[in-house]
Design a protein around this motif. Structure first.
Motif, PDB file in Angstrom:
ATOM      1  N   GLN A 367      -7.660  20.157  46.895  1.00  0.00           N
ATOM      2  CA  GLN A 367      -6.934  20.100  45.637  1.00  0.00           C
ATOM      3  C   GLN A 367      -6.641  18.642  45.290  1.00  0.00           C
ATOM      4  OE1 GLN A 367      -3.462  22.446  46.497  1.00  0.00           O
ATOM      5  NE2 GLN A 367      -2.426  20.788  47.579  1.00  0.00           N
ATOM      6  N   VAL A 368      -6.456  18.372  44.010  1.00  0.00           N
ATOM      7  CA  VAL A 368      -6.135  17.011  43.581  1.00  0.00           C
ATOM      8  C   VAL A 368      -4.657  16.773  43.811  1.00  0.00           C
ATOM      9  CG1 VAL A 368      -6.092  15.396  41.643  1.00  0.00           C
ATOM     10  CG2 VAL A 368      -7.985  17.019  41.881  1.00  0.00           C
ATOM     11  N   GLY A 369      -4.350  15.814  44.682  1.00  0.00           N
ATOM     12  CA  GLY A 369      -2.970  15.562  45.056  1.00  0.00           C
ATOM     13  C   GLY A 369      -2.234  14.706  44.037  1.00  0.00           C
ATOM     14  N   GLU A 370      -0.920  14.727  44.141  1.00  0.00           N
ATOM     15  CA  GLU A 370      -0.073  13.941  43.247  1.00  0.00           C
ATOM     16  C   GLU A 370      -0.358  12.448  43.427  1.00  0.00           C
ATOM     17  OE1 GLU A 370       4.688  13.259  42.260  1.00  0.00           O
ATOM     18  OE2 GLU A 370       4.053  14.833  43.659  1.00  0.00           O
ATOM     19  N   GLY A 371      -0.631  11.766  42.350  1.00  0.00           N
ATOM     20  CA  GLY A 371      -0.895  10.332  42.403  1.00  0.00           C
ATOM     21  C   GLY A 371      -2.299   9.970  42.849  1.00  0.00           C
ATOM     22  N   GLU A 372      -3.142  10.973  43.112  1.00  0.00           N
ATOM     23  CA  GLU A 372      -4.480  10.696  43.645  1.00  0.00           C
ATOM     24  C   GLU A 372      -5.362   9.955  42.657  1.00  0.00           C
ATOM     25  OE1 GLU A 372      -8.425  13.331  44.807  1.00  0.00           O
ATOM     26  OE2 GLU A 372      -6.455  14.089  45.405  1.00  0.00           O
ATOM     27  N   GLU A 373      -5.317  10.378  41.408  1.00  0.00           N
ATOM     28  CA  GLU A 373      -6.201   9.759  40.412  1.00  0.00           C
ATOM     29  C   GLU A 373      -5.858   8.288  40.193  1.00  0.00           C
ATOM     30  OE1 GLU A 373      -7.251  13.335  37.387  1.00  0.00           O
ATOM     31  OE2 GLU A 373      -5.139  13.123  37.965  1.00  0.00           O
ATOM     32  N   LEU A 376      -7.257   6.582  43.613  1.00  0.00           N
ATOM     33  CA  LEU A 376      -8.706   6.647  43.837  1.00  0.00           C
ATOM     34  C   LEU A 376      -9.534   6.436  42.571  1.00  0.00           C
ATOM     35  CD1 LEU A 376      -8.890   9.697  46.297  1.00  0.00           C
ATOM     36  CD2 LEU A 376      -8.637   7.264  46.827  1.00  0.00           C
ATOM     37  N   GLY A 377      -8.871   6.438  41.422  1.00  0.00           N
ATOM     38  CA  GLY A 377      -9.593   6.265  40.175  1.00  0.00           C
ATOM     39  C   GLY A 377     -10.153   7.551  39.609  1.00  0.00           C
ATOM     40  N   GLN A 378     -10.037   8.641  40.358  1.00  0.00           N
ATOM     41  CA  GLN A 378     -10.484   9.962  39.909  1.00  0.00           C
ATOM     42  C   GLN A 378      -9.965  11.005  40.889  1.00  0.00           C
ATOM     43  OE1 GLN A 378     -14.806  10.509  40.359  1.00  0.00           O
ATOM     44  NE2 GLN A 378     -14.796   8.925  41.921  1.00  0.00           N
ATOM     45  N   GLY A 379     -10.006  12.238  40.462  1.00  0.00           N
ATOM     46  CA  GLY A 379      -9.669  13.314  41.380  1.00  0.00           C
ATOM     47  C   GLY A 379     -10.892  13.704  42.198  1.00  0.00           C
ATOM     48  N   ILE A 380     -10.684  13.962  43.478  1.00  0.00           N
ATOM     49  CA  ILE A 380     -11.779  14.345  44.370  1.00  0.00           C
ATOM     50  C   ILE A 380     -11.374  15.612  45.119  1.00  0.00           C
ATOM     51  CG2 ILE A 380     -13.248  13.670  46.302  1.00  0.00           C
ATOM     52  CD1 ILE A 380     -12.601  10.743  45.606  1.00  0.00           C
ATOM     53  N   ILE A 381     -12.221  16.616  45.047  1.00  0.00           N
ATOM     54  CA  ILE A 381     -12.013  17.850  45.820  1.00  0.00           C
ATOM     55  C   ILE A 381     -13.091  17.911  46.886  1.00  0.00           C
ATOM     56  CG2 ILE A 381     -12.266  20.362  45.716  1.00  0.00           C
ATOM     57  CD1 ILE A 381     -10.834  20.324  43.051  1.00  0.00           C
ATOM     58  N   LYS A 411     -11.239  10.525  50.062  1.00  0.00           N
ATOM     59  CA  LYS A 411     -10.282  11.631  49.957  1.00  0.00           C
ATOM     60  C   LYS A 411      -9.587  11.867  51.292  1.00  0.00           C
ATOM     61  CE  LYS A 411      -8.128  15.197  48.279  1.00  0.00           C
ATOM     62  NZ  LYS A 411      -8.298  15.848  46.989  1.00  0.00           N
ATOM     63  N   MET A 412     -10.338  11.844  52.391  1.00  0.00           N
ATOM     64  CA  MET A 412      -9.754  12.020  53.722  1.00  0.00           C
ATOM     65  C   MET A 412      -8.706  10.946  53.993  1.00  0.00           C
ATOM     66  SD  MET A 412     -10.043  10.363  56.895  1.00  0.00           S
ATOM     67  CE  MET A 412     -11.680   9.649  56.923  1.00  0.00           C
ATOM     68  N   GLN A 413      -9.007   9.704  53.664  1.00  0.00           N
ATOM     69  CA  GLN A 413      -8.070   8.607  53.898  1.00  0.00           C
ATOM     70  C   GLN A 413      -6.825   8.755  53.030  1.00  0.00           C
ATOM     71  OE1 GLN A 413     -10.778   5.407  53.064  1.00  0.00           O
ATOM     72  NE2 GLN A 413     -11.427   5.186  55.204  1.00  0.00           N
ATOM     73  N   PHE A 414      -6.996   9.223  51.795  1.00  0.00           N
ATOM     74  CA  PHE A 414      -5.848   9.450  50.920  1.00  0.00           C
ATOM     75  C   PHE A 414      -4.962  10.558  51.475  1.00  0.00           C
ATOM     76  CE2 PHE A 414      -3.898  11.861  47.447  1.00  0.00           C
ATOM     77  CZ  PHE A 414      -3.141  10.873  46.833  1.00  0.00           C
ATOM     78  N   VAL A 415      -5.575  11.665  51.878  1.00  0.00           N
ATOM     79  CA  VAL A 415      -4.808  12.793  52.424  1.00  0.00           C
ATOM     80  C   VAL A 415      -4.060  12.365  53.675  1.00  0.00           C
ATOM     81  CG1 VAL A 415      -5.037  15.031  53.594  1.00  0.00           C
ATOM     82  CG2 VAL A 415      -6.232  14.612  51.429  1.00  0.00           C
ATOM     83  N   ALA A 416      -4.724  11.623  54.553  1.00  0.00           N
ATOM     84  CA  ALA A 416      -4.069  11.160  55.780  1.00  0.00           C
ATOM     85  C   ALA A 416      -2.891  10.251  55.453  1.00  0.00           C
ATOM     86  CB  ALA A 416      -5.082  10.431  56.655  1.00  0.00           C
ATOM     87  N   SER A 417      -3.094   9.344  54.493  1.00  0.00           N
ATOM     88  CA  SER A 417      -2.026   8.413  54.107  1.00  0.00           C
ATOM     89  C   SER A 417      -0.840   9.161  53.511  1.00  0.00           C
ATOM     90  CB  SER A 417      -2.574   7.400  53.096  1.00  0.00           C
ATOM     91  OG  SER A 417      -1.541   6.591  52.579  1.00  0.00           O
ATOM     92  N   GLN A 418      -1.099  10.101  52.614  1.00  0.00           N
ATOM     93  CA  GLN A 418      -0.027  10.861  51.991  1.00  0.00           C
ATOM     94  C   GLN A 418       0.746  11.685  53.016  1.00  0.00           C
ATOM     95  OE1 GLN A 418      -0.013   8.997  49.128  1.00  0.00           O
ATOM     96  NE2 GLN A 418       0.781  10.877  48.212  1.00  0.00           N
ATOM     97  N   PHE A 419       0.019  12.293  53.940  1.00  0.00           N
ATOM     98  CA  PHE A 419       0.682  13.101  54.960  1.00  0.00           C
ATOM     99  C   PHE A 419       1.612  12.236  55.815  1.00  0.00           C
ATOM    100  CE2 PHE A 419       0.849  14.480  59.387  1.00  0.00           C
ATOM    101  CZ  PHE A 419       1.482  15.712  59.233  1.00  0.00           C
ATOM    102  N   LEU A 420       1.130  11.073  56.226  1.00  0.00           N
ATOM    103  CA  LEU A 420       1.940  10.204  57.078  1.00  0.00           C
ATOM    104  C   LEU A 420       3.153   9.675  56.325  1.00  0.00           C
ATOM    105  CD1 LEU A 420      -0.949   8.339  58.913  1.00  0.00           C
ATOM    106  CD2 LEU A 420       0.600  10.045  59.893  1.00  0.00           C
ATOM    107  N   LYS A 421       3.013   9.402  55.017  1.00  0.00           N
ATOM    108  CA  LYS A 421       4.162   8.977  54.217  1.00  0.00           C
ATOM    109  C   LYS A 421       5.208  10.087  54.134  1.00  0.00           C
ATOM    110  CE  LYS A 421       1.663   5.715  51.236  1.00  0.00           C
ATOM    111  NZ  LYS A 421       1.135   5.472  49.851  1.00  0.00           N
ATOM    112  N   GLU A 422       4.759  11.313  53.933  1.00  0.00           N
ATOM    113  CA  GLU A 422       5.678  12.454  53.873  1.00  0.00           C
ATOM    114  C   GLU A 422       6.393  12.638  55.211  1.00  0.00           C
ATOM    115  OE1 GLU A 422       3.404  15.844  52.695  1.00  0.00           O
ATOM    116  OE2 GLU A 422       2.695  14.890  50.847  1.00  0.00           O
ATOM    117  N   LYS A 423       5.672  12.448  56.281  1.00  0.00           N
ATOM    118  CA  LYS A 423       6.274  12.605  57.598  1.00  0.00           C
ATOM    119  C   LYS A 423       7.348  11.552  57.845  1.00  0.00           C
ATOM    120  CE  LYS A 423       5.079  12.753  62.516  1.00  0.00           C
ATOM    121  NZ  LYS A 423       4.017  12.586  63.517  1.00  0.00           N
ATOM    122  N   LEU A 424       7.087  10.311  57.429  1.00  0.00           N
ATOM    123  CA  LEU A 424       8.085   9.248  57.598  1.00  0.00           C
ATOM    124  C   LEU A 424       9.322   9.517  56.751  1.00  0.00           C
ATOM    125  CD1 LEU A 424       5.822   6.054  57.641  1.00  0.00           C
ATOM    126  CD2 LEU A 424       7.183   6.976  59.542  1.00  0.00           C
TER     127      LEU A 424
END
Length: 427
Positions: A367-373, A376-381, A411-424
């Protein structure tokens, strides 16, 4: 309105519109309802239903190499195919495909079959002629897990299993211990067949070593058993090992080779073996409803697959290894991946973070995450599957370019980054 109906409407809205990334309990419940099991239910995962404007979102479909679509050359071959009645052995395009396959595989004859599942079932039926015969299969083999137990259900053939090792092989001593002796002792089934899988699906596209196949064949010959290879992706194995398919298949009696995975055909599998075996296979195919009359329109695609699509499998292997390396290089480390074990086009990896499940990771990727576009300049699924043993499976194919692979990495790097930010933030 009843509470049950209200809850049903709530779930419908939940799955239709998605849930916030932080709603972990709801996400896990939704995944369970949708059948997104991390063990055996991965075939239930569907494309996301959310609609996006054309061009607004890039989709990289890594669910399976079965999602490939025929290109212009294949569609033209289908349209121009010369056909006849294949049940009467009069379809010239089917006959030509069968000869091409037999020659390529180093077998006496071959048969065009609708699906890999049917092809494997026919092989079992021909090798194990009597109800109550027994085959020996790996406990993690596709034939054993994902083909509905058809060998028992339809053919009356009993299966005994050996432990599938991480590289897709078996322990040969354990394999030998599974062979029955003393026939016709009425207490036991009769061992007739050993089945191997190459490449190995569940174990992440592993290629069976030629020495292993040679040893299995020697063991089978010693006890009068046959060897059948579920070679749905054996062409990937041949490319990875830099050998001809016949070099691999000289150690088997029969093989089933899929045309509709990495080779790009819309339909079809080749079953190959001795002439007597194929003559019996024709009868079994007919009994199972696999006689397809003017099937040259499908065989035309199969010819193109075998003659022109094999060499390009190396690109799929390179893209798979590129993504695997990106997982390995992720900092901080979030993924567990054995880069050295990535041999072909199937990648299995695990998540080292216990609070991020395979189902949740696949949902975030899909899914296209919040702030992803903005980032990354675009949404990526990116579509992947939660898979066996609490892992994630991704499969590369002719529909995925090096550019698509880089998008999947972003997309993988974005998801990993977002997850780690949420965890912090939650700490």
């Amino acid at each position: 309105m009843s509470l049950k109906r209200l809850y049903g409407r709530f779930l419908f809205k939940l799955f239709e519109h998605g849930v916030p990334a932080s709603s972990k309990s709801l996400r896990a419940r939704g995944a369970a309802v949708l059948g997104r099991s991390s063990t055996r239910g991965y075939y239930n995962t569907k494309k996301p239903s959310a609609q996006y404007p054309d061009g607004a979102v890039r989709v990289v479909d890594l669910r399976s190499d079965t999602v490939t679509k025929p290109g212009p050359a294949m569609r033209q071959a289908i349209a121009e195919a010369v056909v006849g009645d294949d049940v009467m052995a009069e379809d010239p395009t089917v006959n030509e495909l069968q000869k091409i396959a037999a020659d390529m595989f180093g077998m006496e004859a071959a048969l065009f079959v609708p699906t890999g599942t049917m092809s494997n079932l026919i092989a079992v039926m021909v090798h194990c002629r009597e109800r109550g015969d027994e085959m020996i299969v790996g406990d993690l083999s596709h034939l054993h897990i994902y083909e509905q137990g058809g060998s028992a259900q339809l053919a009356g053939v009993h299966a005994t299993t050996v432990t599938t090792l991480p590289d897709g092989t078996f322990d040969l001593e354990q394999l030998e211990s599974k062979i029955r002796h003393g026939y016709p002792d009425p207490h036991y089934p009769r061992s007739r067949l050993i089945c191997v899988e190459n490449t190995h699906n569940i174990q992440g596209g592993r290629v069976l070593p030629l020495t292993f196949l040679q040893e299995v064949r020697a063991l089978a010959d010693r006890y009068g058993l046959s060897v059948h290879m579920d070679g749905a992706r054996v062409m990937n194995a041949a490319v990875a090992q830099g050998v001809s398919p016949s070099t691999i298949l000289q150690h088997t009696h029969t093989v089933s080779v899929c045309l509709s995975k990495g080779l790009g055909s819309p339909v079809g599998t080749m079953l190959a073996g001795p002439k007597d075996f194929i003559s019996h296979a024709v009868r079994c195919r007919k009994a199972l409803g696999g006689g397809m009359r003017q099937s040259g329109i499908l065989a035309a695609a199969g010819k193109l697959s075998l003659l022109e699509m094999v060499g390009r499998l190396e690109e799929d292997h390179r893209n798979t290894k590129t993504f695997a390396q990106a997982l390995f290089d992720c900092d901080p480390p979030l993924f567990n991946v054995d880069v050295a074990a990535v041999e072909t086009n199937i990648l299995r990896f695990r998540l080292q973070e216990p609070t991020l499940s395979p189902s949740e990771f696949c949902e975030r990727m899909g899914q296209v995450g919040e702030g992803e576009e903005a980032v990354l300049g675009q949404g990526i699924i990116v579509l992947m599957y939660p898979h066996y043993g609490n892992s994630v499976r991704a499969v590369w194919h002719l529909g995925i370019s090096p550019e698509d692979t880089q998008l999947a990495i972003q997309k993988m790097q974005f998801v990993a980054s977002q997850f780690l930010k949420e965890k912090l933030r939650a700490q």
